[in-house]
Design a protein around this motif. Structure first.
Motif, short mmCIF file in Angstrom:
data_model
loop_
_atom_site.label_atom_id
_atom_site.label_comp_id
_atom_site.label_asym_id
_atom_site.label_seq_id
_atom_site.Cartn_x
_atom_site.Cartn_y
_atom_site.Cartn_z
N VAL A 55 0.84 -1.19 0.00
CA VAL A 55 0.00 0.00 0.00
C VAL A 55 0.88 1.24 0.00
O VAL A 55 2.01 1.23 0.51
CB VAL A 55 -0.94 -0.01 1.23
CG1 VAL A 55 -0.17 0.21 2.52
CG2 VAL A 55 -2.04 1.04 1.07
N ARG A 56 0.38 2.31 -0.58
CA ARG A 56 1.15 3.55 -0.66
C ARG A 56 0.31 4.71 -0.11
O ARG A 56 -0.84 4.55 0.23
CB ARG A 56 1.56 3.84 -2.10
CG ARG A 56 2.34 2.68 -2.73
CD ARG A 56 2.86 3.04 -4.11
NE ARG A 56 3.42 1.87 -4.79
CZ ARG A 56 4.60 1.33 -4.53
NH1 ARG A 56 5.37 1.89 -3.62
NH2 ARG A 56 5.03 0.27 -5.18
N GLY A 57 0.91 5.86 -0.03
CA GLY A 57 0.20 7.07 0.35
C GLY A 57 -0.30 7.05 1.78
O GLY A 57 0.41 6.68 2.73
N TRP A 58 -1.56 7.49 1.94
CA TRP A 58 -2.17 7.67 3.25
C TRP A 58 -2.19 6.36 4.04
O TRP A 58 -1.89 6.33 5.24
CB TRP A 58 -3.59 8.20 3.06
CG TRP A 58 -4.16 8.89 4.26
CD1 TRP A 58 -3.46 9.57 5.22
CD2 TRP A 58 -5.53 8.98 4.61
NE1 TRP A 58 -4.33 10.08 6.15
CE2 TRP A 58 -5.60 9.74 5.80
CE3 TRP A 58 -6.71 8.50 4.04
CZ2 TRP A 58 -6.80 10.03 6.43
CZ3 TRP A 58 -7.91 8.79 4.66
CH2 TRP A 58 -7.96 9.55 5.83
N GLY A 59 -2.52 5.27 3.38
CA GLY A 59 -2.55 3.98 4.06
C GLY A 59 -1.20 3.58 4.60
O GLY A 59 -1.07 3.08 5.73
#
Length: 420
Positions: A55-59
């Motif tokens: 998973v990338r970003g906010w997660g």
């Protein structure tokens, strides 16, 4: 190490967006927290952090926050019973785990609603989230012809993911009307994060046919699925495909809250301003309280985590954002409300309870859910009515029976574990 040895103050069940936010907020304000997740990965379905698809970003930010904190994380730990007040019993690959808690936060998320139609039990007919989970675990779909059907924003997310994985998406089939979708679009326009999500998805959805006001009525094939039949109430059409990903919305996983005595109404757990349920010292956050998306789940998780840590004023600073997402939730529920025509999808010989092979014709002869269990064993298989129970709530207006432990299939030795 287990939660008893850690001197656990708070147990959080579920490591999706709401559970991660709740665990982190409670831990960083001094609570000793144990986080239980039934899968090997943190993030839930939406932020599922697997080696094949990290998973990338906010997660990624939320997962890293929890991993860097003092939260004790138990992966592959499925809660199966609450043998006495303030005690949970969980099953893990290493054996049973008995947890005594002072405060409990439930963030068990939601699952798909399946409405049975002829052919829905074929292996190539899968749930929207189920297909997502398979792909994120490394299952190849490159070159396969996929139809994505049902209702709700998840259709777009799954179709975009299939495109990213080089599948051939033949159509997105949405049962809601154009009028309903227009109303929902105005709600989305008020949230910058949703507009950004839409823009990200949009580049993958170009040139995919969007069939609004249509729904699947049958799936056919000999050795494998060959085509799906769609209807708009007056006409039918046929689409050739290899996979049909289908779900008619999401429903909260409320078995554990109901086992603990929490009040549930209209398919959601009832909570107060601090996310407290009617069950003593028990809180609920995320899709348990109504499906509104990841942003709403995180806000509710933060409120619950702060509340159990005694940071009530900090919790109240999130109330306005939560209220905005609850308004969004109401708009989404109205936009994707299931049409009455879907009550006629199942034929008399359509299997409703897959675990016990019970047909719709058999069930229509019963008075209610209890009689169906007694006469047909409906809902008494491995899934314990999680699939057929919600379908029958819609099809026949039956209320599911009460929850009994264990809430999941488990080993007998787990149930005999000494309590702390």
């Amino acid at each position: 190490m287990n939660a008893r040895d850690a001197g656990c103050d708070v147990v959080v069940v579920g490591a999706g967006p709401a559970g991660l936010a709740a665990a982190w907020e409670a831990a960083r304000h001094g609570a000793r927290v144990a986080l239980l997740e039934s899968s090997p990965w943190l993030g839930g379905q939406i932020w599922k952090d697997t080696p094949e698809h990290p998973v990338r970003g906010w997660g990624r930010k939320w997962i890293r926050r929890v991993e860097a904190s003092h939260v004790v994380v138990y992966r592959q730990a499925s809660v199966v019973a609450a043998p006495e007040p303030h005690v949970l019993l969980a099953e893990t690959p290493d054996g049973a785990l008995a947890l005594r808690w002072k405060k409990l936060i439930l963030a068990t998320g939601a699952r798909e609603l399946f409405l049975p139609f002829p052919g829905w039990t074929r292996p190539e007919v899968v749930g929207l989230g189920g297909l997502q989970a398979l792909v994120k675990s490394g299952w190849p779909v490159r070159g396969q012809r996929v139809v994505v059907a049902g209702t709700g924003p998840l259709l777009l997310a799954v179709a975009a993911e299939m495109r990213r994985q080089r599948a051939s998406v033949k159509a997105i089939v949405e049962q809601a009307s154009w009028g309903s979708l227009f109303g929902f679009a105005t709600a989305v326009a008020g949230h910058v994060s949703k507009l950004a999500q839409g823009a990200t998805l949009g580049r993958y959805l170009l040139r995919i046919p969007y069939c609004v006001g249509w729904w699947p009525v049958a799936a056919h094939g000999r050795e494998r699925l060959e085509h799906v039949v769609l209807s708009n109430g007056s006409r039918t059409r046929r689409l050739e495909c290899d996979l049909l990903a289908c779900a008619f919305g999401l429903i909260p996983n409320d078995e554990l809250p109901r086992l603990l005595g929490a009040t549930c109404t209209q398919g959601r757990v009832v909570v107060d301003d601090l996310q407290r349920t009617s069950s003593s010292d028990t809180y609920a956050a995320g899709e348990l309280t109504g499906v509104a998306g990841v942003e709403a789940a995180v806000v509710e998780g933060c409120i619950a985590g702060l509340a159990v840590a005694g940071e009530l004023e900090r919790a109240r600073t999130h109330f306005a954002r939560r209220q905005a997402w609850r308004r969004f939730q109401d708009r989404m529920a109205r936009a994707f409300q299931l049409r009455d025509e879907l009550k006629n999808l199942a034929a008399d010989d359509t299997v409703i309870c897959r675990c016990e092979d019970v047909t719709f014709g058999q069930l229509k002869q019963q008075a209610d859910w209890r009689e169906a269990k007694l006469q047909c064993r409906c809902g008494m298989g491995n899934c314990q009515g999680r699939t057929c129970g919600e379908a029958l709530r819609f099809l026949l207006d039956w209320e599911p029976a009460g929850v009994r432990p264990p809430v999941l299939p488990t080993r007998v030795e787990t149930l005999s574990t000494p309590l702390p």
